[in-house]
Design a protein around this motif. Sequence first.
Motif, short mmCIF file in Angstrom:
data_model
loop_
_atom_site.label_atom_id
_atom_site.label_comp_id
_atom_site.label_asym_id
_atom_site.label_seq_id
_atom_site.Cartn_x
_atom_site.Cartn_y
_atom_site.Cartn_z
N MET A 1 6.35 16.15 -0.45
CA MET A 1 7.12 17.19 -1.11
C MET A 1 6.40 18.53 -0.95
SD MET A 1 8.72 17.25 -4.86
CE MET A 1 9.18 18.79 -5.61
N ALA A 2 7.17 19.58 -0.80
CA ALA A 2 6.60 20.92 -0.61
C ALA A 2 5.98 21.43 -1.91
CB ALA A 2 7.69 21.87 -0.15
N ASN A 3 4.95 22.21 -1.76
CA ASN A 3 4.27 22.87 -2.87
C ASN A 3 4.77 24.32 -2.87
OD1 ASN A 3 2.46 23.90 -4.75
ND2 ASN A 3 0.72 23.84 -3.34
N ILE A 4 5.49 24.72 -3.93
CA ILE A 4 6.08 26.06 -3.96
C ILE A 4 5.27 26.94 -4.91
CG2 ILE A 4 8.13 27.42 -4.47
CD1 ILE A 4 9.78 24.91 -3.78
N ARG A 5 4.92 28.13 -4.43
CA ARG A 5 4.19 29.13 -5.21
C ARG A 5 4.95 30.45 -5.16
NH1 ARG A 5 0.13 27.17 -8.35
NH2 ARG A 5 -1.01 25.56 -7.27
N TYR A 6 4.69 31.31 -6.15
CA TYR A 6 5.42 32.58 -6.27
C TYR A 6 4.45 33.75 -6.44
CZ TYR A 6 9.40 29.54 -7.20
OH TYR A 6 10.37 28.60 -7.10
N THR A 7 4.92 34.94 -6.02
CA THR A 7 4.16 36.17 -6.23
C THR A 7 4.83 36.98 -7.35
OG1 THR A 7 5.47 37.60 -4.77
CG2 THR A 7 3.73 36.27 -3.72
N LYS A 8 4.11 37.98 -7.84
CA LYS A 8 4.69 38.87 -8.85
C LYS A 8 5.74 39.80 -8.24
CE LYS A 8 1.08 38.72 -12.27
NZ LYS A 8 0.12 39.43 -13.11
N ASP A 9 5.81 39.84 -6.91
CA ASP A 9 6.85 40.61 -6.21
C ASP A 9 8.08 39.75 -5.93
OD1 ASP A 9 5.45 43.09 -6.06
OD2 ASP A 9 4.24 42.26 -4.43
N HIS A 10 8.08 38.52 -6.44
CA HIS A 10 9.23 37.60 -6.37
C HIS A 10 9.45 36.96 -5.01
CE1 HIS A 10 10.02 38.99 -10.39
NE2 HIS A 10 9.99 40.23 -9.94
N GLY A 17 1.92 21.07 4.80
CA GLY A 17 0.83 21.06 5.77
C GLY A 17 0.17 22.44 5.83
N ASP A 18 0.05 22.98 7.05
CA ASP A 18 -0.59 24.30 7.20
C ASP A 18 0.45 25.41 7.39
OD1 ASP A 18 0.33 23.80 9.78
OD2 ASP A 18 -1.55 24.37 10.76
N THR A 19 1.71 25.11 7.09
CA THR A 19 2.80 26.07 7.28
C THR A 19 3.47 26.41 5.96
OG1 THR A 19 3.20 25.17 9.49
CG2 THR A 19 4.95 26.52 8.54
N GLY A 20 3.75 27.69 5.77
CA GLY A 20 4.45 28.13 4.57
C GLY A 20 5.75 28.81 4.93
N THR A 21 6.83 28.41 4.27
CA THR A 21 8.14 29.04 4.44
C THR A 21 8.28 30.09 3.34
OG1 THR A 21 9.06 26.99 5.33
CG2 THR A 21 10.63 28.64 4.50
N ILE A 22 8.61 31.31 3.74
CA ILE A 22 8.63 32.45 2.82
C ILE A 22 10.04 32.99 2.64
CG2 ILE A 22 7.80 34.81 2.47
CD1 ILE A 22 5.31 33.88 4.13
N GLY A 23 10.38 33.28 1.40
CA GLY A 23 11.66 33.89 1.06
C GLY A 23 11.53 34.60 -0.26
N ILE A 24 12.67 34.97 -0.84
CA ILE A 24 12.65 35.61 -2.15
C ILE A 24 13.27 34.67 -3.17
CG2 ILE A 24 12.61 37.97 -1.25
CD1 ILE A 24 15.63 38.16 -1.90
N SER A 25 12.85 34.85 -4.41
CA SER A 25 13.33 33.97 -5.48
C SER A 25 14.79 34.29 -5.83
CB SER A 25 12.46 34.15 -6.72
OG SER A 25 12.67 35.44 -7.28
N ASP A 26 15.39 33.38 -6.57
CA ASP A 26 16.75 33.59 -7.05
C ASP A 26 16.81 34.85 -7.92
OD1 ASP A 26 19.52 32.63 -7.28
OD2 ASP A 26 19.01 32.37 -9.39
N ASP A 113 2.64 28.92 -10.04
CA ASP A 113 3.49 27.75 -9.85
C ASP A 113 4.84 28.03 -10.51
OD1 ASP A 113 3.15 27.33 -12.61
OD2 ASP A 113 1.83 25.62 -12.34
N GLU A 114 5.77 27.09 -10.42
CA GLU A 114 7.13 27.29 -10.94
C GLU A 114 7.13 27.67 -12.42
OE1 GLU A 114 11.31 27.45 -10.91
OE2 GLU A 114 10.12 26.98 -9.15
N ALA A 115 6.37 26.95 -13.25
CA ALA A 115 6.36 27.21 -14.69
C ALA A 115 5.81 28.60 -15.00
CB ALA A 115 5.55 26.14 -15.42
N ALA A 116 4.72 28.97 -14.34
CA ALA A 116 4.13 30.30 -14.56
C ALA A 116 5.09 31.40 -14.09
CB ALA A 116 2.79 30.41 -13.83
N TYR A 117 5.77 31.16 -12.97
CA TYR A 117 6.72 32.16 -12.47
C TYR A 117 7.89 32.32 -13.43
CZ TYR A 117 10.04 34.71 -9.66
OH TYR A 117 10.94 35.65 -9.23
#
Length: 125
Positions: A1-10, A17-26, A113-117
């Motif tokens: 399962m993917a590990n999803i993290r968020y920035t304060k810029d959303h 693995g060693d690859t991250g898929t980047i997008g914007i939050s809902d 993480d999701e809860a903190a975001y």
Amino acid sequence: MANIRYTKDHEYISVEGDTGTIGISDYAQQQLGDVVFVELPELGRKVAKGDGAAVVESVKAASDIYAPVAGEVVAVNGALEAAPGTVNEDPAGKGWFLKLRIADPKQLDDLMDEAAYQAFVASIS
């Protein structure tokens, strides 16, 4: 399962693995309104953490999409150029912007993480 993290810029980064898929939050796509244009980076481009990696334009504003971590662009979502509204319809799925080969996985520790975001979004809403 993917590990999803968020920035304060959303931005989000979904790590496999060693690859991250980047997008914007809902939340971000809701704030932007209807997305009308997306500018994607070139394959092979190296970005530092916090660098502008892509651009999203909506009926309200144009915004940079910042790299949550340093890395090299290994894929872009070319489908967004023809259908930028996909960012509004499915921001965490088909509306992704780019994929990075992550240079320093330790940089992920600085992200929420999701809860903190969700708590962060609640604090600014």
